[in-house]
Design a protein around this motif. Structure first.
Motif, PDB file in Angstrom:
ATOM      1  N   ASP A 101       1.333  -1.935  -8.784  1.00  0.00           N
ATOM      2  CA  ASP A 101       2.771  -1.450  -9.098  1.00  0.00           C
ATOM      3  C   ASP A 101       2.498   0.271  -8.816  1.00  0.00           C
ATOM      4  OD1 ASP A 101       2.323  -1.488 -12.652  1.00  0.00           O
ATOM      5  OD2 ASP A 101       1.230  -0.854 -11.101  1.00  0.00           O
ATOM      6  N   ARG A 102       1.632   0.740  -8.386  1.00  0.00           N
ATOM      7  CA  ARG A 102       1.377   2.266  -8.166  1.00  0.00           C
ATOM      8  C   ARG A 102       1.411   2.923  -9.465  1.00  0.00           C
ATOM      9  NH1 ARG A 102       3.068   3.680  -3.269  1.00  0.00           N
ATOM     10  NH2 ARG A 102       2.592   2.325  -1.331  1.00  0.00           N
ATOM     11  N   GLU A 103       1.242   2.473 -10.529  1.00  0.00           N
ATOM     12  CA  GLU A 103       1.335   3.290 -11.690  1.00  0.00           C
ATOM     13  C   GLU A 103       0.125   3.830 -11.880  1.00  0.00           C
ATOM     14  OE1 GLU A 103       3.173   1.516 -15.122  1.00  0.00           O
ATOM     15  OE2 GLU A 103       2.156   2.931 -16.628  1.00  0.00           O
ATOM     16  N   ILE A 104       0.128   5.156 -12.382  1.00  0.00           N
ATOM     17  CA  ILE A 104      -1.154   6.117 -12.775  1.00  0.00           C
ATOM     18  C   ILE A 104      -1.788   5.810 -14.105  1.00  0.00           C
ATOM     19  CG2 ILE A 104      -2.221   8.170 -12.354  1.00  0.00           C
ATOM     20  CD1 ILE A 104      -0.093   8.933 -10.466  1.00  0.00           C
ATOM     21  N   THR A 105      -2.666   5.465 -14.258  1.00  0.00           N
ATOM     22  CA  THR A 105      -3.324   4.943 -15.517  1.00  0.00           C
ATOM     23  C   THR A 105      -4.453   6.223 -15.980  1.00  0.00           C
ATOM     24  OG1 THR A 105      -5.298   3.796 -14.460  1.00  0.00           O
ATOM     25  CG2 THR A 105      -3.140   2.586 -15.191  1.00  0.00           C
ATOM     26  N   PRO A 146      -0.257  12.996 -15.259  1.00  0.00           N
ATOM     27  CA  PRO A 146       0.271  12.090 -14.394  1.00  0.00           C
ATOM     28  C   PRO A 146       0.315  10.603 -14.738  1.00  0.00           C
ATOM     29  CG  PRO A 146      -1.737  12.465 -13.684  1.00  0.00           C
ATOM     30  CD  PRO A 146      -1.521  13.238 -14.843  1.00  0.00           C
ATOM     31  N   VAL A 147      -0.094  10.422 -15.980  1.00  0.00           N
ATOM     32  CA  VAL A 147      -0.454   9.075 -16.697  1.00  0.00           C
ATOM     33  C   VAL A 147       0.952   8.630 -16.660  1.00  0.00           C
ATOM     34  CG1 VAL A 147      -1.134   7.600 -18.517  1.00  0.00           C
ATOM     35  CG2 VAL A 147      -2.416   9.494 -17.766  1.00  0.00           C
ATOM     36  N   GLY A 148       1.396   7.557 -16.165  1.00  0.00           N
ATOM     37  CA  GLY A 148       2.741   6.931 -16.419  1.00  0.00           C
ATOM     38  C   GLY A 148       3.759   7.078 -14.974  1.00  0.00           C
ATOM     39  N   MET A 149       3.258   8.046 -14.328  1.00  0.00           N
ATOM     40  CA  MET A 149       4.079   8.394 -12.893  1.00  0.00           C
ATOM     41  C   MET A 149       3.637   7.249 -12.071  1.00  0.00           C
ATOM     42  SD  MET A 149       3.918  12.523 -12.663  1.00  0.00           S
ATOM     43  CE  MET A 149       4.961  12.381 -11.453  1.00  0.00           C
ATOM     44  N   LEU A 150       4.417   7.403 -10.909  1.00  0.00           N
ATOM     45  CA  LEU A 150       4.102   6.221  -9.978  1.00  0.00           C
ATOM     46  C   LEU A 150       3.801   7.327  -8.641  1.00  0.00           C
ATOM     47  CD1 LEU A 150       7.480   3.890 -10.018  1.00  0.00           C
ATOM     48  CD2 LEU A 150       5.045   3.530 -10.925  1.00  0.00           C
ATOM     49  N   GLY A 151       2.595   6.718  -7.988  1.00  0.00           N
ATOM     50  CA  GLY A 151       2.313   7.531  -6.807  1.00  0.00           C
ATOM     51  C   GLY A 151       1.133   6.819  -5.898  1.00  0.00           C
ATOM     52  N   ALA A 152       1.033   7.235  -4.894  1.00  0.00           N
ATOM     53  CA  ALA A 152       0.098   6.590  -4.070  1.00  0.00           C
ATOM     54  C   ALA A 152      -1.445   7.281  -4.144  1.00  0.00           C
ATOM     55  CB  ALA A 152       0.428   6.318  -2.635  1.00  0.00           C
ATOM     56  N   ARG A 153      -1.236   8.590  -3.906  1.00  0.00           N
ATOM     57  CA  ARG A 153      -2.373   9.481  -3.870  1.00  0.00           C
ATOM     58  C   ARG A 153      -2.407  10.419  -5.147  1.00  0.00           C
ATOM     59  NH1 ARG A 153      -1.452  12.454   0.466  1.00  0.00           N
ATOM     60  NH2 ARG A 153      -1.835  14.437  -0.532  1.00  0.00           N
ATOM     61  N   LEU A 154      -3.409  10.378  -5.958  1.00  0.00           N
ATOM     62  CA  LEU A 154      -3.523  11.390  -6.750  1.00  0.00           C
ATOM     63  C   LEU A 154      -4.638  12.317  -6.530  1.00  0.00           C
ATOM     64  CD1 LEU A 154      -2.781  11.760  -9.860  1.00  0.00           C
ATOM     65  CD2 LEU A 154      -4.602  10.376 -10.563  1.00  0.00           C
ATOM     66  N   GLU A 155      -4.250  13.598  -6.843  1.00  0.00           N
ATOM     67  CA  GLU A 155      -5.368  14.752  -6.493  1.00  0.00           C
ATOM     68  C   GLU A 155      -5.344  15.604  -7.698  1.00  0.00           C
ATOM     69  OE1 GLU A 155      -5.074  15.781  -1.765  1.00  0.00           O
ATOM     70  OE2 GLU A 155      -3.015  15.675  -3.103  1.00  0.00           O
ATOM     71  N   VAL A 156      -6.375  16.259  -7.811  1.00  0.00           N
ATOM     72  CA  VAL A 156      -6.450  17.319  -9.001  1.00  0.00           C
ATOM     73  C   VAL A 156      -7.695  18.464  -8.442  1.00  0.00           C
ATOM     74  CG1 VAL A 156      -8.877  16.545 -10.170  1.00  0.00           C
ATOM     75  CG2 VAL A 156      -7.038  17.435 -11.367  1.00  0.00           C
ATOM     76  N   ASP A 157      -7.008  19.902  -9.025  1.00  0.00           N
ATOM     77  CA  ASP A 157      -7.880  20.827  -8.618  1.00  0.00           C
ATOM     78  C   ASP A 157      -8.508  21.159  -9.773  1.00  0.00           C
ATOM     79  OD1 ASP A 157      -5.010  22.578  -7.101  1.00  0.00           O
ATOM     80  OD2 ASP A 157      -6.901  21.487  -6.147  1.00  0.00           O
ATOM     81  N   MET A 158      -9.946  21.791  -9.482  1.00  0.00           N
ATOM     82  CA  MET A 158     -10.730  22.117 -10.595  1.00  0.00           C
ATOM     83  C   MET A 158     -11.242  23.362 -10.237  1.00  0.00           C
ATOM     84  SD  MET A 158     -11.915  19.522 -12.631  1.00  0.00           S
ATOM     85  CE  MET A 158     -13.259  18.679 -13.133  1.00  0.00           C
ATOM     86  N   HIS A 159     -11.311  24.426 -10.986  1.00  0.00           N
ATOM     87  CA  HIS A 159     -12.085  25.610 -10.958  1.00  0.00           C
ATOM     88  C   HIS A 159     -13.376  25.522 -11.273  1.00  0.00           C
ATOM     89  CE1 HIS A 159     -11.878  29.793 -10.232  1.00  0.00           C
ATOM     90  NE2 HIS A 159     -12.504  29.995 -11.323  1.00  0.00           N
ATOM     91  N   VAL A 160     -14.439  25.954 -10.330  1.00  0.00           N
ATOM     92  CA  VAL A 160     -15.678  25.711 -10.701  1.00  0.00           C
ATOM     93  C   VAL A 160     -16.256  26.914 -10.845  1.00  0.00           C
ATOM     94  CG1 VAL A 160     -18.114  24.856  -9.789  1.00  0.00           C
ATOM     95  CG2 VAL A 160     -15.844  23.517  -9.442  1.00  0.00           C
ATOM     96  N   ILE A 161     -17.116  27.202 -11.958  1.00  0.00           N
ATOM     97  CA  ILE A 161     -17.724  28.492 -12.025  1.00  0.00           C
ATOM     98  C   ILE A 161     -19.376  28.226 -11.994  1.00  0.00           C
ATOM     99  CG2 ILE A 161     -18.074  30.635 -13.397  1.00  0.00           C
ATOM    100  CD1 ILE A 161     -15.492  30.139 -14.640  1.00  0.00           C
ATOM    101  N   HIS A 162     -20.086  28.975 -11.101  1.00  0.00           N
ATOM    102  CA  HIS A 162     -21.506  28.550 -11.058  1.00  0.00           C
ATOM    103  C   HIS A 162     -22.226  29.614 -11.062  1.00  0.00           C
ATOM    104  CE1 HIS A 162     -21.838  29.028  -6.677  1.00  0.00           C
ATOM    105  NE2 HIS A 162     -20.507  28.710  -6.815  1.00  0.00           N
ATOM    106  N   GLY A 163     -23.567  29.664 -11.404  1.00  0.00           N
ATOM    107  CA  GLY A 163     -24.244  30.662 -11.268  1.00  0.00           C
ATOM    108  C   GLY A 163     -25.896  30.277 -11.027  1.00  0.00           C
ATOM    109  N   ASN A 164     -26.710  31.348 -10.684  1.00  0.00           N
ATOM    110  CA  ASN A 164     -28.208  31.293 -10.384  1.00  0.00           C
ATOM    111  C   ASN A 164     -28.770  30.677 -11.596  1.00  0.00           C
ATOM    112  OD1 ASN A 164     -31.001  31.853 -10.692  1.00  0.00           O
ATOM    113  ND2 ASN A 164     -30.608  32.852  -8.772  1.00  0.00           N
ATOM    114  N   THR A 165     -29.448  29.511 -11.724  1.00  0.00           N
ATOM    115  CA  THR A 165     -29.960  28.647 -12.625  1.00  0.00           C
ATOM    116  C   THR A 165     -31.065  29.574 -13.605  1.00  0.00           C
ATOM    117  OG1 THR A 165     -29.824  26.808 -11.314  1.00  0.00           O
ATOM    118  CG2 THR A 165     -30.936  26.558 -13.275  1.00  0.00           C
ATOM    119  N   ASN A 166     -31.971  29.838 -12.760  1.00  0.00           N
ATOM    120  CA  ASN A 166     -32.893  30.601 -13.626  1.00  0.00           C
ATOM    121  C   ASN A 166     -32.207  31.912 -14.361  1.00  0.00           C
ATOM    122  OD1 ASN A 166     -34.837  29.275 -12.396  1.00  0.00           O
ATOM    123  ND2 ASN A 166     -35.377  30.496 -10.747  1.00  0.00           N
ATOM    124  N   ARG A 167     -31.165  32.763 -13.666  1.00  0.00           N
ATOM    125  CA  ARG A 167     -31.034  33.833 -14.360  1.00  0.00           C
ATOM    126  C   ARG A 167     -30.058  33.597 -15.591  1.00  0.00           C
ATOM    127  NH1 ARG A 167     -29.959  37.350  -9.101  1.00  0.00           N
ATOM    128  NH2 ARG A 167     -28.732  38.842 -10.376  1.00  0.00           N
TER     129      ARG A 167
END
Lengths: 407, 429
Positions: A101-105, A146-167
Motif C-alpha cells: 500500500d506504499r505506506e512508509i513505516t 515520513p511515517v504514515g505518508m505514502l510514497g514509492a521512494r524514500l530518501e534521507v540526507d545525512m550530514h557526516v563529520i569525520h576526522g583523522n582517527t589517531n588525532r
C-alpha cells in the motif's frame, strides 16, 4: 548507564584554555550549570594536543577545580575535539518502499537511515557524527517525519563529520589516562551551535563561528538542520604570532597588547598614534605604533572571515542564512569583530549568547564557554534519549513479564 | 610609416618611436632596428660619432661636449647643456608621436644623465614616454649602482612608465663561468625582447586590445615598480612550452614577479588560430600565483606569427622599493658613515656581493675593498668602519616558530601560519 547520577560534564581541551563544565539535570530535564573549572592550556596547538604531559597537567587542574565548585566527583566527560583534519559532507541514502500500500513505516525509516550511513571514509579517518537531516519522499524535500505518508521512494540526507582517527583518539586517550571515562567525542563546532542557536534561528538558517585560540570552527544550519561544518586551523594564536613578528614583541607582550588594545578594524583616524604597554607598576615600558598594530591584526581577522566566506560560497549556502552569523569563542571579544564579519560575509552578525540553561551566570555570559556549555547540552540531550529508550525497554519488559506472571 | 594592414585602424595606428641613450641604449636600439619591426623610427643619443653612411629611419645625435679632449663627455654640470643644443632636433623627431620608447642603461654617465631630461622633453611635446632601462650588475661599482638608483628615481618622475630590468636577476640563469660580454649580451636580449613585446602589445590588433592610456595608467606613478617578462614559443605544444619558458625567465622567476603585485597585465599575441585553451593554460599560471590581483588581459593576432605564440607579462608594485639586495643595503649605511668617521679618513668602499655573483665577473673586473686614510692626516690607529652587511631577515623561518611542532595550515598554496600582512606584502611605514 543505569546509575542515577544526573551529572553531565563537558570537557574542552582548547589551545588557550582547558574548560570543564559540570551540569545537573533535574526531573523535568532542564539543565543547571553547577560547576566550572578553567585553566590556561599548555601543550595544545591549533586545537590538537602535541605535548600530552603538559596538557594533562592543565586538564587535571581544571577537573579538580570543577569538582570543588560543583561538589561532585567527576567520573565521565563529554569530550570536545577539533582540528584542521576534521571534514564534513552530506550523504544521501535511498530506500524503495516495498509494502503493497506504499505506506512508509518506521522500519522503512530505519532502513533508509542505515543506507545513508553506508559511507566511504578515507582509510585513516573515522566517523565523528552522522546527523540526520530531512527526508525526501518521491523527491519532495523537507519532510520531517515520513511515517504514515505514502510514497514509492524514500530518501534521507545525512550530514557526516569525520576526522583523522589517531588525532581524535589522542585527546580521548589523554582523558582516559586520568581515570575518566569518555562518554562521547563531540565536535566543538557542533557543541557551540547547540549552545547558541534557538530552533527559530536554526529554521531561518544561521552560521555559528567559534573564534578560538587555535582554530576557528564553523557550523551552518539551514532549514533547521546542519548543512555544512568545517574547521579552519587559524585562530587567536595566529593573531598573536603576527604581532610578535610585526612589532618585534615577546609572546606575552603581544598577547597582552592584543587583549587590551586590539580591534578588528584598522585604527580610526581620531585615535592616538601610539599605544603603550605598561609593566606591573603601571609605567609604560613599550610604546608602539597603533596603526601598524591595528593593521596587522585587522588583516589577519579579515582573512579568517574571508576564508570562511569563500568556503560558504563554494558550498552555495550564503543565500540561505536569514538569521545571520553568530560569533562565539574568545575571538568574539574583539571590539568591532561583528562589524568586520558583517562586511566580509554580507550577513547580519551577532554576538552569541548561550541560552536555555540555568545556573552559573558568570559562565553562561562569557563567549569562551559556548563550546563547553554545548557539550553539556549535548550530553543532556543524549541522556534524555537514552532514558526514553530505557524507559520504553523497561516498559516492554514489564509488560512481557507481567503477561508471563498472569499466566 | 608603413600602412601595414595588420596594424590597427589605418590612420589611427599608434605611432611609436624608439630613442636609445648612451652606450647601452645605442646597442639595444641597433638590435631592435635589425629586427625590422614595421612602423618604427629610431634615434640614438650618444657620445659617439654617427656612422659614416646614413642609416634609414635612424636619427643620430652626438652629445659630446665640444671642448672634449679626453675629458668625460658629460660632466656633472655639463649634461643639460649638451642636450640644449640638440633640443630642437629632438623635438622635431618626437613631434607627432604617440609613444616614445626610451632605452638606456643606468649607472653610466650618458644614459643616466640624459634619460630624464629627454623624457621630460618628449612629454612636453605631447607624447607618452615609456622607459626601458637596465640597472647595473651587482658586481659593478657602488657608484654605478647609486647613480643608477638616482637616475631611476628621476626617470620615474619624468616618464609615464618605467620598465626596469635589474641585471641582478640574470644572476640566476648565468653560469659562473659566463664571459662578461656574454652576460651583457643576455641582458640586452631580455630588454630587446621586452621592448618588442610591448610594441606588439600596442600595435597588433585583436579581440582584446590594451590601449596606450590603460598601459600608462598601470605603469605610471612616481613610486611604482614595474617588471616585464616576455616569452615566445612555437609548435603544436606552444602553450605548454610558453609556460615553461615563462617560468624560466629570470625576471618572472617561477612567478615571484607576480607576488605582491598591485596589478598585472598579460598580453598574448599569436597566429590567427589562437585558442582559448592556450590562453587558459598560461593564465592558470598567473591565477595560481595570485588570485586576488586584478589582471588585464590582451589578446591580439599577427598573421606574421604563424604557429607561434608570444606573451608579455607586466606586473606593477606600488610603494617602497622591494627589500634591497645585500649589496644595496650595505651601500647606504656605508655612505652615511663616511662623514661620521671623520673628515680625515677617505674611505673608498667597493663592496663585494655574495660569492656566487663575484664568480660571474670573471671578465677581469676585479673588486677590492680599500680603505685609504689620507696620508698623514689622521692617527694610524683609527680603524675603518667595519664592513656593514645586512642580510635579509629570515622572516620565512621565524614567522612560524610557535607552530613548529604542529602541522602547517596550508590553503591553496599559501601557508596560513605565516603572518597575513607579510603574505600580502603590506608595507608598514
Amino acid at each position: 548507564m543505569f546509575d542515577a547520577t544526573n551529572i553531565i560534564v563537558g570537557l574542552e581541551i582548547g589551545t588557550s584554555k582547558v574548560c570543564a563544565l559540570v551540569g545537573e539535570t533535574n526531573a523535568e530535564g532542564a539543565v543547571n550549570i553547577i560547576g566550572l573549572g578553567q585553566q590556561p592550556s599548555h601543550g595544545v596547538r591549533k586545537g590538537e594536543i602535541i605535548e600530552p604531559a603538559r596538557a594533562e597537567e592543565a586538564v587535571r587542574r581544571a577537573i579538580v577545580e570543577a569538582e570543588h565548585m560543583a561538589d561532585v566527583e567527576i567520573g565521565s566527560v563529554y569530550l570536545g575535539v577539533t582540528g584542521g583534519h576534521i571534514r564534513s559532507f552530506n550523504n544521501r541514502g535511498m530506500h524503495p518502499v516495498c509494502s503493497a500500500d506504499r505506506e512508509i513505516t518506521s522500519e522503512d525509516v530505519e532502513d533508509v537511515v542505515k543506507n545513508a550511513k553506508a559511507i566511504n571514509l578515507p582509510a585513516d579517518h573515522s566517523l565523528l557524527h552522522t546527523i540526520r537531516q530531512d527526508f525526501l519522499v518521491d523527491g519532495q524535500e523537507r519532510i520531517p517525519d515520513p511515517v504514515g505518508m505514502l510514497g514509492a521512494r524514500l530518501e534521507v540526507d545525512m550530514h557526516v563529520i569525520h576526522g583523522n582517527t589517531n588525532r581524535l583518539q589522542n585527546a580521548a586517550r589523554l582523558v582516559k589516562g586520568m581515570q575518566l571515562e569518555v562518554e562521547e567525542i563531540v565536535f566543538n563546532g557542533l557543541a557551540a551551535s547547540l549552545a547558541v542557536l534557538t530552533p527559530e534561528q536554526k529554521e531561518l538558517g544561521a552560521v555559528v563561528i567559534d573564534l578560538g585560540g587555535g582554530t576557528t570552527d564553523y557550523v551552518v544550519y539551514v532549514h533547521g538542520h546542519i548543512r555544512h561544518s568545517g574547521v579552519l586551523a587559524v585562530g587567536g594564536d595566529h593573531i598573536t604570532n603576527d604581532l610578535v613578528h610585526g612589532l618585534r614583541l615577546s609572546q606575552a607582550d603581544a598577547e597582552e597588547l592584543k587583549v587590551k588594545h586590539g580591534g578588528a578594524l584598522p585604527a580610526a583616524p581620531g585615535d592616538s598614534p601610539t599605544v603603550a604597554l605598561c609593566d606591573g607598576a603601571g609605567r609604560p615600558h613599550k610604546v608602539l605604533n597603533r596603526e601598524h598594530f591595528r593593521t596587522i591584526m585587522a588583516v589577519r581577522v579579515e582573512e579568517i572571515f574571508q576564508l570562511i566566506a569563500q568556503d560558504l560560497e563554494d558550498a552555495g549556502l550564503l543565500g540561505d542564512l536569514a538569521a545571520g552569523v553568530f560569533l562565539c569563542g574568545g575571538g568574539a571579544r574583539i571590539p568591532e569583530v561583528a562589524r568586520l564579519c558583517e562586511r566580509v560575509l554580507s550577513l547580519p552578525t551577532f554576538l552569541a549568547r548561550a541560552g536555555s540553561l540555568g545556573g552559573l551566570k558568570s559562565a553562561l555570559d562569557q563567549p569562551e564557554f559556548a563550546t563547553a556549555i554545548g557539550l553539556v547540552k549535548y550530553g543532556a540531550f543524549k541522556q534524555r534519549k537514552q532514558a526514553r529508550r530505557m524507559g520504553s525497554l523497561a516498559q516492554s519488559l514489564r509488560q512481557t513479564v507481567g503477561q508471563f506472571l498472569r499466566f | 610609416m608603413n600602412p601595414a594592414s595588420d596594424l590597427r585602424f589605418p590612420g589611427l595606428e599608434t605611432r611609436i618611436k624608439v630613442i636609445g641613450i648612451g652606450g647601452a641604449g645605442a646597442r639595444i636600439v641597433e638590435r631592435v632596428w635589425r629586427r625590422e619591426l614595421p612602423g618604427l623610427a629610431y634615434a640614438v643619443i650618444n657620445t659617439d660619432a654617427p656612422p659614416p653612411s646614413p642609416v634609414p629611419n635612424v636619427c643620430w645625435l652626438d652629445v659630446r661636449r665640444r671642448p672634449a679632449r679626453g675629458a668625460a663627455p658629460t660632466g656633472r654640470a655639463g649634461g643639460p647643456t649638451a642636450l640644449d643644443e640638440h633640443a630642437p632636433t629632438l623635438r622635431g623627431f618626437v613631434e607627432g608621436t604617440d609613444v616614445i620608447f626610451l632605452v638606456a642603461g643606468l649607472g653610466g654617465m650618458t644614459g643616466t644623465e640624459l634619460a630624464p631630461p629627454v623624457a621630460q622633453l618628449a612629454r612636453e611635446t605631447g607624447a607618452r614616454v615609456l622607459a626601458f632601462v637596465v640597472t647595473p650588475f651587482p658586481c659593478e661599482s657602488t657608484r654605478r649602482q647609486q647613480l643608477a638608483r638616482s637616475g631611476l628615481a628621476a626617470l620615474r618622475a619624468a616618464a609615464d612608465g618605467v620598465l626596469c630590468l635589474p641585471n641582478e636577476a640574470l644572476g640566476k640563469i648565468l653560469a659562473p663561468d659566463t664571459r662578461l660580454t656574454e652576460a651583457f649580451r643576455r641582458s640586452d636580449d631580455l630588454l630587446v625582447e621586452g621592448l618588442c613585446g610591448v610594441w606588439r602589445l600596442l600595435t597588433r590588433s585583436g579581440p582584446l586590445e590594451i590601449h596606450l592610456a590603460d598601459l600608462c595608467a598601470q605603469l605610471g606613478g612616481p613610486d611604482t615598480e614595474n617588471a616585464l617578462a616576455t616569452a615566445e614559443a612555437a609548435g603544436p605544444d606552444r602553450a605548454r612550452d610558453l609556460v615553461t619558458q615563462l617560468n624560466a625567465h629570470p625576471v618572472f622567476d617561477q612567478g615571484t614577479m607576480l607576488d605582491g603585485a598591485e596589478s598585472i597585465l598579460v598580453s598574448f599575441v599569436g597566429s590567427e588560430d589562437l585558442t582559448m585553451a592556450q590562453i587558459q593554460q598560461v593564465m592558470e599560471l598567473v591565477h595560481n600565483r595570485c588570485g586576488q590581483t586584478p589582471v588585464s588581459l590582451g589578446a591580439a593576432l599577427d598573421p606574421a606569427l604563424t604557429e607561434r605564440l608570444t606573451v608579455t607579462v607586466i606586473s606593477t608594485r606600488c610603494g617602497r622599493t622591494t627589500p634591497a639586495s645585500p649589496t644595496d643595503r650595505s651601500t647606504r649605511p656605508a655612505a652615511e658613515t663616511v662623514p661620521a668617521a671623520g673628515p680625515d679618513v677617505e674611505v673608498d668602499h667597493e663592496l663585494v656581493g655574495s660569492p656566487t655573483r663575484v664568480a660571474e665577473s670573471s671578465g677581469g673586473t676585479t673588486v677590492a675593498v680599500n680603505a685609504r686614510p689620507r696620508a698623514g692626516a689622521s692617527p694610524p690607529a683609527r680603524k675603518m668602519a667595519p664592513r656593514l652587511r645586512q642580510v635579509a631577515l629570515p622572516l620565512d623561518i621565524q614567522a612560524k616558530s610557535r607552530f613548529d611542532k604542529s602541522e602547517p595550515t596550508l590553503h591553496k598554496g599559501q601557508n596560513l601560519d605565516q603572518p597575513t600582512y607579510i603574505r600580502r606584502r603590506m608595507v608598514l611605514n
